[in-house]
Design a protein around this motif. Structure first.
Motif, mmCIF file in Angstrom:
data_model
loop_
_atom_site.group_PDB
_atom_site.id
_atom_site.type_symbol
_atom_site.label_atom_id
_atom_site.label_comp_id
_atom_site.label_asym_id
_atom_site.label_seq_id
_atom_site.Cartn_x
_atom_site.Cartn_y
_atom_site.Cartn_z
ATOM 1 N N LEU A 136 0.924 -1.328 0.090
ATOM 2 C CA LEU A 136 0.235 0.005 -0.009
ATOM 3 C C LEU A 136 0.965 1.239 0.067
ATOM 4 N N ASN B 124 2.253 -5.951 -6.645
ATOM 5 C CA ASN B 124 0.926 -5.975 -6.129
ATOM 6 C C ASN B 124 0.878 -4.593 -5.389
ATOM 7 N N THR C 225 -1.336 -1.112 -4.126
ATOM 8 C CA THR C 225 -2.424 -0.247 -4.193
ATOM 9 C C THR C 225 -2.064 1.089 -3.837
ATOM 10 N N THR D 102 -7.682 3.598 6.098
ATOM 11 C CA THR D 102 -7.171 3.085 4.915
ATOM 12 C C THR D 102 -6.015 2.065 5.213
ATOM 13 N N PHE E 228 -6.350 -2.224 4.857
ATOM 14 C CA PHE E 228 -5.307 -2.831 4.099
ATOM 15 C C PHE E 228 -4.452 -4.157 4.863
#
Length: 283
Positions: free
Chosen positions: A232, A254, A256, A278, A282
């Motif tokens: 993230l 991978n 975000t 957030t 995650f």
């Protein structure tokens, strides 16, 4: 896990000796381990609000980076790679085999170095507003003339700042925020000024910046192999958003990306609700 504490209780302080030097940490909660790494001008104190939110599901470990806060000043190795190895040794000493790792500012760099060196032991990685030295795009921040503080270290800067720590840190907390009047609280500011005003502490904090050329070489090499765990990337649009997300997509497969409008560098203080929501979602 040796240090977990039941959810809902105040965090405990602990310490272990790594390479003969104490590393102090806050801990609380039960469940999968989450390691929280603070940034420059701050200590593990910055994570207290998040720690309180996460201890119902996770065991939290929030260290003071070596040389900062209540952790001892190391004799050498104030680069991100070495700091990550020391935090990893801390985790091992607490019985942590796998962890989700979160870092802000220079703590972001230590978190990346942790994930790159020990990828099988990192379940998830979250990075908050800064950049990765040595990865494409970093020069945009490092060579920005407004970011004079990256190269501000040494005996003369130390003499200039001594006794004026409050003025020096106000630049970070005000100018690097979208709105300086809505960033760090007065209580937090006073606590951090006190922490960094102690003998040798300003120099120890600057040592992380002074080692950036070595860190850049380390990260260039680490980035050759992409991270595979979920990542993230979080940043303020008025701070590192344009650099950090693209960088993380270069070094991980991978990713975000979550960027916050009308937000500067201090995500936990400028946008506490959105940031913690957030992150919790995650993790």
């Amino acid at each position: 896990m040796k240090t977990s504490k039941k959810a809902g209780q105040a965090p405990e302080s602990g310490s272990v000796r790594i390479d003969g030097k104490k590393i102090h940490y806050l801990t609380g909660g039960e469940g999968p381990a989450v390691i929280l790494l603070h940034g420059y001008t701050q200590t593990s104190r910055m994570w207290r609000p998040l720690l309180e939110k996460l201890t119902d599901k996770f065991t939290i470990i929030a260290p003071d980076l070596p040389g900062i806060g209540d952790s001892d000043i190391p004799k050498d190795g104030s680069d991100m790679k070495t700091a990550a190895i020391r935090i990893h040794e801390l985790a091992k000493s607490l019985g942590i085999a796998k962890a989700r790792v979160v870092g802000h500012d220079i703590g972001l760099m230590v978190a990346y170095a942790y994930a790159a060196q020990f990828p099988s032991e990192v379940e998830k990685l979250a990075v908050l507003d800064a950049f990765l030295p040595g990865v494409a795009g970093w020069e945009r921040a490092y060579n920005d003339p407004k970011m004079w503080h990256f190269r501000f270290n040494g005996p003369t800067p130390e003499a200039l700042v001594k006794g004026r720590e409050k003025i020096y840190f106000a630049y970070f907390w005000n100018d690097l925020a979208a709105d300086g009047s809505r960033s760090l609280s007065a209580a937090d500011r006073n606590a951090y000024v006190a922490a960094y005003s102690r003998p040798g502490r300003m120099r120890a904090g600057w040592a992380y910046f002074a080692a950036w050329q070595d860190t850049a070489k380390d990260f260039t090499e680490m980035a050759r192999k992409k991270l595979s765990m979920p990542v993230l990337s979080m940043a303020g649009e008025k701070a590192s958003a344009a650099i950090l997300g693209p960088q993380m997509q270069l070094v991980a497969s991978n990713v975000t990306v979550a960027n916050f409008k009308d937000t500067g560098h201090w995500l936990m203080e400028e946008r506490p609700v959105d940031t913690m929501k957030t992150l919790a979602g995650f993790l």
